[in-house]
Design a protein around this motif. Structure first.
Motif, PDB file in Angstrom:
ATOM      1  N   LEU A 203       0.726  -1.266   0.011  1.00  0.00           N
ATOM      2  CA  LEU A 203      -0.016   0.004   0.005  1.00  0.00           C
ATOM      3  C   LEU A 203       0.876   1.133   0.130  1.00  0.00           C
ATOM      4  O   LEU A 203       0.778   2.296  -0.920  1.00  0.00           O
ATOM      5  N   TYR A 204       1.707   1.194   0.827  1.00  0.00           N
ATOM      6  CA  TYR A 204       2.771   2.497   1.120  1.00  0.00           C
ATOM      7  C   TYR A 204       3.635   2.485  -0.210  1.00  0.00           C
ATOM      8  O   TYR A 204       3.738   3.519  -0.796  1.00  0.00           O
ATOM      9  N   ALA A 205       3.885   1.488  -0.566  1.00  0.00           N
ATOM     10  CA  ALA A 205       5.147   1.527  -1.615  1.00  0.00           C
ATOM     11  C   ALA A 205       4.474   1.841  -2.842  1.00  0.00           C
ATOM     12  O   ALA A 205       4.955   2.782  -3.873  1.00  0.00           O
ATOM     13  N   ALA A 206       3.002   1.447  -3.027  1.00  0.00           N
ATOM     14  CA  ALA A 206       2.440   1.880  -4.340  1.00  0.00           C
ATOM     15  C   ALA A 206       2.131   3.309  -4.381  1.00  0.00           C
ATOM     16  O   ALA A 206       1.977   3.861  -5.654  1.00  0.00           O
ATOM     17  N   GLY A 217       5.989  14.273 -13.775  1.00  0.00           N
ATOM     18  CA  GLY A 217       4.933  14.484 -14.777  1.00  0.00           C
ATOM     19  C   GLY A 217       4.117  13.591 -15.408  1.00  0.00           C
ATOM     20  O   GLY A 217       3.244  14.140 -16.313  1.00  0.00           O
ATOM     21  N   GLN A 218       3.877  12.528 -14.910  1.00  0.00           N
ATOM     22  CA  GLN A 218       2.882  11.575 -15.331  1.00  0.00           C
ATOM     23  C   GLN A 218       1.446  12.146 -14.782  1.00  0.00           C
ATOM     24  O   GLN A 218       1.472  12.859 -13.838  1.00  0.00           O
ATOM     25  N   SER A 219       0.445  11.637 -15.582  1.00  0.00           N
ATOM     26  CA  SER A 219      -0.895  12.305 -15.262  1.00  0.00           C
ATOM     27  C   SER A 219      -1.394  11.576 -13.972  1.00  0.00           C
ATOM     28  O   SER A 219      -1.061  10.548 -13.586  1.00  0.00           O
ATOM     29  N   ASP A 220      -2.174  12.486 -13.155  1.00  0.00           N
ATOM     30  CA  ASP A 220      -2.650  11.961 -11.814  1.00  0.00           C
ATOM     31  C   ASP A 220      -3.312  10.583 -12.059  1.00  0.00           C
ATOM     32  O   ASP A 220      -3.245   9.513 -11.289  1.00  0.00           O
ATOM     33  N   ILE A 224      -2.403   6.970 -10.629  1.00  0.00           N
ATOM     34  CA  ILE A 224      -3.373   6.171  -9.422  1.00  0.00           C
ATOM     35  C   ILE A 224      -3.536   4.848  -9.930  1.00  0.00           C
ATOM     36  O   ILE A 224      -3.859   3.891  -9.207  1.00  0.00           O
ATOM     37  N   ARG A 225      -4.149   4.899 -11.361  1.00  0.00           N
ATOM     38  CA  ARG A 225      -4.386   3.556 -11.919  1.00  0.00           C
ATOM     39  C   ARG A 225      -3.386   2.295 -11.540  1.00  0.00           C
ATOM     40  O   ARG A 225      -3.848   1.254 -11.323  1.00  0.00           O
ATOM     41  N   GLU A 226      -2.231   2.845 -11.917  1.00  0.00           N
ATOM     42  CA  GLU A 226      -1.140   1.912 -11.789  1.00  0.00           C
ATOM     43  C   GLU A 226      -0.890   1.621 -10.431  1.00  0.00           C
ATOM     44  O   GLU A 226      -0.537   0.351 -10.076  1.00  0.00           O
ATOM     45  N   ALA A 227      -1.057   2.453  -9.416  1.00  0.00           N
ATOM     46  CA  ALA A 227      -0.873   2.102  -7.788  1.00  0.00           C
ATOM     47  C   ALA A 227      -2.062   1.133  -7.494  1.00  0.00           C
ATOM     48  O   ALA A 227      -1.572  -0.074  -6.734  1.00  0.00           O
ATOM     49  N   ALA A 228      -3.286   1.276  -8.216  1.00  0.00           N
ATOM     50  CA  ALA A 228      -4.311   0.474  -7.781  1.00  0.00           C
ATOM     51  C   ALA A 228      -4.006  -0.890  -8.199  1.00  0.00           C
ATOM     52  O   ALA A 228      -4.200  -2.037  -7.742  1.00  0.00           O
ATOM     53  N   GLU A 229      -3.452  -1.103  -9.530  1.00  0.00           N
ATOM     54  CA  GLU A 229      -3.128  -2.392 -10.106  1.00  0.00           C
ATOM     55  C   GLU A 229      -2.179  -3.147  -9.447  1.00  0.00           C
ATOM     56  O   GLU A 229      -2.137  -4.202  -9.196  1.00  0.00           O
ATOM     57  N   ALA A 230      -1.242  -2.401  -8.941  1.00  0.00           N
ATOM     58  CA  ALA A 230      -0.048  -2.858  -8.086  1.00  0.00           C
ATOM     59  C   ALA A 230      -0.540  -3.503  -6.732  1.00  0.00           C
ATOM     60  O   ALA A 230       0.011  -4.633  -6.389  1.00  0.00           O
ATOM     61  N   MET A 231      -1.474  -2.882  -6.257  1.00  0.00           N
ATOM     62  CA  MET A 231      -2.065  -3.363  -4.943  1.00  0.00           C
ATOM     63  C   MET A 231      -2.985  -4.880  -4.959  1.00  0.00           C
ATOM     64  O   MET A 231      -2.953  -5.633  -4.283  1.00  0.00           O
ATOM     65  N   ARG A 232      -3.711  -4.630  -6.215  1.00  0.00           N
ATOM     66  CA  ARG A 232      -4.582  -5.693  -6.663  1.00  0.00           C
ATOM     67  C   ARG A 232      -3.698  -6.857  -7.027  1.00  0.00           C
ATOM     68  O   ARG A 232      -3.797  -7.992  -6.670  1.00  0.00           O
ATOM     69  N   HIS A 233      -2.467  -6.903  -7.780  1.00  0.00           N
ATOM     70  CA  HIS A 233      -1.800  -7.952  -8.042  1.00  0.00           C
ATOM     71  C   HIS A 233      -0.887  -8.455  -6.759  1.00  0.00           C
ATOM     72  O   HIS A 233      -0.692  -9.623  -6.829  1.00  0.00           O
TER      73      HIS A 233
END
Length: 279
Positions: A203-206, A217-220, A224-233
């Motif tokens: 959670l913290y890492a993501a 510079g990445q879009s918000d 955020i989508r990548e963070a959620a995917e990392a947590m689900r994975h």
């Protein structure tokens, strides 16, 4: 031995005596099941105030899920031993009937900052927080109240209610205390299985990776989508939200010139974990 007070009359009499002697009073409101995060608040209060009261009260009014209230860990004897290492000057551990006596009908309700995120997911939660915190401030006659930044939205709610109601207390927000692997300390962490505990730091890492990507510079939305995917994975049961908000108002913010906060809530092993970081 630290005195454990059970009634408002007892804590008020002690606080009045300290005030008459010229001491300032710091209060650390907790629901018990203490860990190093709570102790860091007590130590900060110890360094800044003449006297320190830690409250231990599992507040039924801030639980919208009766099962969560029932499962909340309670360990008063162990908590008192930990507080003795600070040490604090008194523990206020009232029964629910002392805080909410028969006929109690008053609620403190904060709008705006209390409405999104946790306010949306846990209806009535912040009414319970605001009500009990206001009562504890009045009961303890405290000059300063100490709260952790892990519950960032709660901290903003308490800051708002003290300003709006002109309460004579200074609110001190203290840094989140983390385990060595980054997991924010929480009383609920003890309910994780061994496997869940190994996954929980994701959670913290993501959200840290997402914040770094946004600064780069990445879009918000993509970060955020990548963070959620990392947590689900990693095996999280459900990601309730990951949001980038104005740090003070908790409203959506795409203005990097203003302080912003990334806040997240997710379920793992049937345990709801929350965290947040500055962006």
């Amino acid at each position: 031995m630290i005195p454990i007070l059970r009634t408002v009359a007892e804590v008020r009499a002690l606080a009045r005596g300290w005030k008459q002697a010229g001491d300032s009073i710091g209060v650390v409101p907790t629901m018990g099941a203490l860990h190093d995060g709570h102790l860091s608040l007590a130590r900060r209060a110890r360094a800044e105030c003449g006297r320190v009261i830690t409250t231990i009260f599992v507040n039924p009014k801030q639980f919208n899920n009766p099962e969560d209230l029932k499962k909340y860990p309670r360990s008063e004897e162990a908590d008192a031993a930990l507080l003795g290492t600070v040490p604090v000057d008194a523990i206020f551990a009232p029964e629910p009937e002392e805080v909410y006596p028969e006929g109690f009908i008053t609620t403190v309700s904060v709008g705006g900052v209390a409405e999104p995120l946790e306010g949306r997911m846990r209806p009535g939660h912040f009414d319970g927080v605001a009500t009990v915190v206001t009562k504890l401030f009045g009961m303890t006659l405290a000059d300063r109240g100490y709260f952790g930044q892990k519950d960032w939205q709660q901290l903003q709610v308490v800051l708002r209610l003290t300003r709006d109601l002109n309460l004579p207390i200074e609110i001190v927000g203290c840094e989140t205390i983390r385990e060595g692997d980054g997991l924010a300390m929480s009383s609920r962490n003890v309910r994780l299985t061994a496997a869940g505990r190994r996954k929980a730091p994701v959670l913290y890492a993501a959200i840290t990776a997402a914040a770094d990507d946004i600064r780069a510079g990445q879009s918000d939305r993509m970060a955020i989508r990548e963070a959620a995917e990392a947590m689900r994975h990693a095996g999280f049961d459900r990601v309730e939200y990951i949001e980038l908000r104005d740090a003070a108002t908790l409203m959506p913010s795409d203005d990097p010139a203003r302080p912003r906060r990334m806040l997240a809530a997710a379920w793992l092993d049937g345990v709801r974990l929350i965290d947040n970081i500055p962006v």
